[in-house]
Design a protein around this motif. Structure first.
Motif, PDB file in Angstrom:
ATOM      1  N   MET A   1       0.842  -1.289  -0.185  1.00  0.00           N
ATOM      2  CA  MET A   1       0.107   0.033  -0.089  1.00  0.00           C
ATOM      3  C   MET A   1       0.940   1.234  -0.027  1.00  0.00           C
ATOM      4  O   MET A   1       0.494   2.384  -0.541  1.00  0.00           O
ATOM      5  N   ASP A   2       1.866   1.235   0.417  1.00  0.00           N
ATOM      6  CA  ASP A   2       2.880   2.144   0.823  1.00  0.00           C
ATOM      7  C   ASP A   2       3.411   2.734  -0.866  1.00  0.00           C
ATOM      8  O   ASP A   2       3.419   3.963  -1.490  1.00  0.00           O
ATOM      9  N   ASN A   3       3.730   1.551  -1.456  1.00  0.00           N
ATOM     10  CA  ASN A   3       4.163   1.732  -3.045  1.00  0.00           C
ATOM     11  C   ASN A   3       3.180   2.127  -3.634  1.00  0.00           C
ATOM     12  O   ASN A   3       3.290   3.013  -4.610  1.00  0.00           O
ATOM     13  N   ILE A   4       1.829   1.642  -3.609  1.00  0.00           N
ATOM     14  CA  ILE A   4       0.753   1.982  -4.257  1.00  0.00           C
ATOM     15  C   ILE A   4       0.385   3.621  -4.164  1.00  0.00           C
ATOM     16  O   ILE A   4       0.329   4.550  -5.192  1.00  0.00           O
ATOM     17  N   ASN A   5       0.592   4.003  -3.047  1.00  0.00           N
ATOM     18  CA  ASN A   5       0.299   5.472  -2.735  1.00  0.00           C
ATOM     19  C   ASN A   5       1.497   6.521  -3.475  1.00  0.00           C
ATOM     20  O   ASN A   5       0.872   7.448  -3.775  1.00  0.00           O
TER      21      ASN A   5
ATOM     22  N   VAL B   1      -0.449   2.439 -11.395  1.00  0.00           N
ATOM     23  CA  VAL B   1      -0.919   1.578 -10.326  1.00  0.00           C
ATOM     24  C   VAL B   1      -1.200   0.450 -10.901  1.00  0.00           C
ATOM     25  O   VAL B   1      -1.005  -0.694 -10.264  1.00  0.00           O
ATOM     26  N   LYS B   2      -1.925   0.441 -12.111  1.00  0.00           N
ATOM     27  CA  LYS B   2      -2.434  -0.952 -12.790  1.00  0.00           C
ATOM     28  C   LYS B   2      -1.268  -1.879 -13.141  1.00  0.00           C
ATOM     29  O   LYS B   2      -1.108  -3.052 -12.856  1.00  0.00           O
ATOM     30  N   GLU B   3      -0.122  -1.144 -13.480  1.00  0.00           N
ATOM     31  CA  GLU B   3       1.198  -1.951 -13.895  1.00  0.00           C
ATOM     32  C   GLU B   3       1.855  -2.450 -12.579  1.00  0.00           C
ATOM     33  O   GLU B   3       2.231  -3.533 -12.684  1.00  0.00           O
ATOM     34  N   TYR B   4       1.612  -1.823 -11.293  1.00  0.00           N
ATOM     35  CA  TYR B   4       1.981  -2.354 -10.135  1.00  0.00           C
ATOM     36  C   TYR B   4       1.354  -3.394  -9.856  1.00  0.00           C
ATOM     37  O   TYR B   4       1.882  -4.491  -9.434  1.00  0.00           O
ATOM     38  N   LEU B   5      -0.002  -3.287  -9.808  1.00  0.00           N
ATOM     39  CA  LEU B   5      -1.046  -4.382  -9.448  1.00  0.00           C
ATOM     40  C   LEU B   5      -0.659  -5.677 -10.308  1.00  0.00           C
ATOM     41  O   LEU B   5      -0.738  -6.524  -9.588  1.00  0.00           O
ATOM     42  N   ASP B   6      -0.278  -5.668 -11.629  1.00  0.00           N
ATOM     43  CA  ASP B   6      -0.033  -6.345 -12.310  1.00  0.00           C
ATOM     44  C   ASP B   6       1.150  -7.244 -11.746  1.00  0.00           C
ATOM     45  O   ASP B   6       1.185  -8.484 -11.864  1.00  0.00           O
ATOM     46  N   ILE B   7       2.066  -6.618 -11.493  1.00  0.00           N
ATOM     47  CA  ILE B   7       3.287  -7.191 -10.821  1.00  0.00           C
ATOM     48  C   ILE B   7       2.921  -8.058  -9.647  1.00  0.00           C
ATOM     49  O   ILE B   7       3.623  -8.970  -9.495  1.00  0.00           O
TER      50      ILE B   7
ATOM     51  N   ASN C   1      -2.539 -20.614   1.474  1.00  0.00           N
ATOM     52  CA  ASN C   1      -3.084 -19.725   2.698  1.00  0.00           C
ATOM     53  C   ASN C   1      -1.802 -19.021   3.141  1.00  0.00           C
ATOM     54  O   ASN C   1      -1.865 -18.530   4.200  1.00  0.00           O
ATOM     55  N   ASP C   2      -0.782 -18.677   1.978  1.00  0.00           N
ATOM     56  CA  ASP C   2       0.501 -18.215   2.700  1.00  0.00           C
ATOM     57  C   ASP C   2       0.252 -16.511   2.719  1.00  0.00           C
ATOM     58  O   ASP C   2      -0.577 -16.284   2.214  1.00  0.00           O
ATOM     59  N   LEU C   3       1.498 -15.974   3.031  1.00  0.00           N
ATOM     60  CA  LEU C   3       1.378 -14.636   3.361  1.00  0.00           C
ATOM     61  C   LEU C   3       1.333 -13.933   1.958  1.00  0.00           C
ATOM     62  O   LEU C   3       0.738 -12.734   2.100  1.00  0.00           O
ATOM     63  N   MET C   4       1.826 -14.517   0.727  1.00  0.00           N
ATOM     64  CA  MET C   4       1.622 -13.995  -0.445  1.00  0.00           C
ATOM     65  C   MET C   4       0.153 -13.576  -0.820  1.00  0.00           C
ATOM     66  O   MET C   4      -0.183 -12.399  -1.224  1.00  0.00           O
ATOM     67  N   VAL C   5      -0.666 -14.500  -0.566  1.00  0.00           N
ATOM     68  CA  VAL C   5      -2.106 -14.576  -0.597  1.00  0.00           C
ATOM     69  C   VAL C   5      -2.742 -13.276   0.186  1.00  0.00           C
ATOM     70  O   VAL C   5      -3.583 -12.645  -0.020  1.00  0.00           O
ATOM     71  N   LYS C   6      -2.320 -13.534   1.394  1.00  0.00           N
ATOM     72  CA  LYS C   6      -2.973 -12.589   2.512  1.00  0.00           C
ATOM     73  C   LYS C   6      -2.522 -11.053   2.273  1.00  0.00           C
ATOM     74  O   LYS C   6      -3.443 -10.257   2.411  1.00  0.00           O
ATOM     75  N   LEU C   7      -1.565 -10.692   1.694  1.00  0.00           N
ATOM     76  CA  LEU C   7      -1.041  -9.642   1.293  1.00  0.00           C
ATOM     77  C   LEU C   7      -1.748  -8.985   0.198  1.00  0.00           C
ATOM     78  O   LEU C   7      -2.307  -8.027   0.221  1.00  0.00           O
ATOM     79  N   PHE C   8      -2.133  -9.832  -0.838  1.00  0.00           N
ATOM     80  CA  PHE C   8      -2.625  -9.022  -1.950  1.00  0.00           C
ATOM     81  C   PHE C   8      -4.195  -9.079  -1.724  1.00  0.00           C
ATOM     82  O   PHE C   8      -4.764  -8.111  -2.041  1.00  0.00           O
ATOM     83  N   LEU C   9      -4.626  -9.813  -0.706  1.00  0.00           N
ATOM     84  CA  LEU C   9      -6.142  -9.665  -0.276  1.00  0.00           C
ATOM     85  C   LEU C   9      -6.281  -8.605   0.424  1.00  0.00           C
ATOM     86  O   LEU C   9      -7.251  -7.889   0.310  1.00  0.00           O
ATOM     87  N   GLU C  10      -5.195  -7.917   1.138  1.00  0.00           N
ATOM     88  CA  GLU C  10      -5.267  -6.856   1.764  1.00  0.00           C
ATOM     89  C   GLU C  10      -5.538  -5.791   0.984  1.00  0.00           C
ATOM     90  O   GLU C  10      -6.241  -4.682   1.120  1.00  0.00           O
ATOM     91  N   VAL C  11      -4.580  -5.797  -0.284  1.00  0.00           N
ATOM     92  CA  VAL C  11      -4.564  -4.652  -1.086  1.00  0.00           C
ATOM     93  C   VAL C  11      -6.170  -4.711  -1.941  1.00  0.00           C
ATOM     94  O   VAL C  11      -6.542  -3.492  -2.237  1.00  0.00           O
ATOM     95  N   LYS C  12      -6.241  -5.642  -2.255  1.00  0.00           N
ATOM     96  CA  LYS C  12      -7.666  -5.873  -2.901  1.00  0.00           C
ATOM     97  C   LYS C  12      -8.939  -5.165  -2.376  1.00  0.00           C
ATOM     98  O   LYS C  12      -9.996  -4.606  -2.983  1.00  0.00           O
TER      99      LYS C  12
END
Length: 348
Positions: A217-221, A231-237, A290-301
């Motif tokens: 979220m810091d990077n997105i902001n 932002v869309k390009e970063y979300l794709d990454i 159910n790993d951290l990567m999934v959890k972090l992306f769900l927070e962004v979503k």
């Protein structure tokens, strides 16, 4: 080139033949805030910027390179200055006070020590001292720049599973329509074309702005301030990172492309450096994601609108089969399919 005034540098940071930062005894005395390197604009740290450009001295072949070039120092700044702080991926370099050098004099045109940097070629010990882009070729893996038909290509070592993961990531991202740095195979190395097209644009790592802050979220902001399309390009990454579990998306392996003449930010750089994803470290005990990567992306979503691309089992399976044949490695295709699709179902 070596530092003057007892280890202190005076001169300028150049972009091609334009002065963008004036330096006096390692101190910044004047700066063009439109064209200067983003890290220097952000931090006013000239020495830190030089160190960012240094080859990783822990690499075995970097020590061989130092020996061949007769560099009797372990100081990153001295090593970078030996190459005028020039790199393949941007047009910045440093010009010592009183020097008459021009960009055409220092730009790299040969890959003389590429094989030494890549695999420790003993024939390089008879080549003598010559300019090389390898002194500013950053990263922890043994790698090199090779010139083919007037274009620079990065060659990188890696295990079979790392090579599979790197090429698979490219093929999957490409099929999903993402902006990807193209990866292919040559012998037992992965190969990627210089996405700055020989300095037509400047690449700057996100570290220049975010330092070590990888928080999504810091990077997105911050990226949002540069333009909503970025932002869309970063979300794709980070979407692809989540699917393939790329845990190594630090701030040196994603970044920005800037206009050389105006300094304007054009886009994020193509997605690159995915070799530590997927099965690069072997197979996980469970394919349930159910790993951290999934959890972090769900927070962004929850906070950012993003249209999840369409991903199918058939697509993942087809790509896995193609890359398996290209890399010549035995892999469990069903595992690859389930691992990726389980993450996809969780975030969709």
């Amino acid at each position: 080139m070596s530092p003057n005034n007892k280890g202190l540098f005076s001169g300028a940071v150049m972009s091609r033949d334009k002065v963008v930062v004036k330096i006096e005894k390692n101190n910044i005395i004047e700066m063009d805030k439109e064209l200067a390197p983003l890290y220097i604009i952000r931090t006013s740290d000239f020495e830190g910027w030089l160190r960012m450009r240094s080859i990783d001295l822990h690499r075995t072949n970097s020590r061989l390179l130092k020996k061949v070039l007769r560099l009797n120092t372990s100081d990153e700044i001295e090593i970078v200055l030996t190459a005028n702080a020039a790199t393949i991926t941007d047009t910045y370099w440093v010009k010592e006070k009183g020097s008459t050098l021009l960009y055409k004099d220092i730009i790299f045109t040969k890959d003389t020590f590429s094989d030494l940097a890549l695999y420790g070629d003993p024939n390089a010990f008879s080549l003598g001292r010559q300019p090389t882009p390898e002194l500013t070729n950053i990263g922890s893996y043994e790698k090199c720049w090779k010139m083919k038909r007037g274009q620079w290509y990065m060659y990188k070592q890696g295990s079979e599973f790392e090579r599979f993961s790197e090429v698979f990531a490219y093929e999957l991202g490409n099929k999903l329509g993402f902006n990807m740095a193209k990866y292919d195979m040559w012998d037992k190395y992965v190969v990627s074309e210089d996405f700055t097209n020989n300095g037509q644009v400047n690449y700057e790592p996100m570290h220049s702005i975010m330092l070590d802050n990888e928080d999504y979220m810091d990077n997105i902001n911050i990226i949002k301030e540069m333009g909503s399309r970025l932002v869309k390009e970063y979300l794709d990454i980070i979407f692809l990172d989540t699917i393939i579990m790329n845990v190594d998306r630090h701030t040196f392996n994603y970044g920005l492309l800037r206009d050389v003449n105006t300094g304007a930010i054009l886009s994020l750089a193509p997605n690159f450096d995915n070799n530590l994803s997927l099965i690069s470290r072997g197979y996980a005990k469970s394919q349930e994601r159910n790993d951290l990567m999934v959890k972090l992306f769900l927070e962004v979503k929850k906070n950012v609108e993003y249209k999840i691309p369409i991903l199918t089992k058939e697509l993942v399976e087809d790509i896995a089969k193609q890359v398996k044949a290209k890399v010549h490695v035995e892999i469990d295709i069903n595992y690859i399919v389930n691992f990726c699709m389980n993450a996809y179902y969780k975030i969709k």
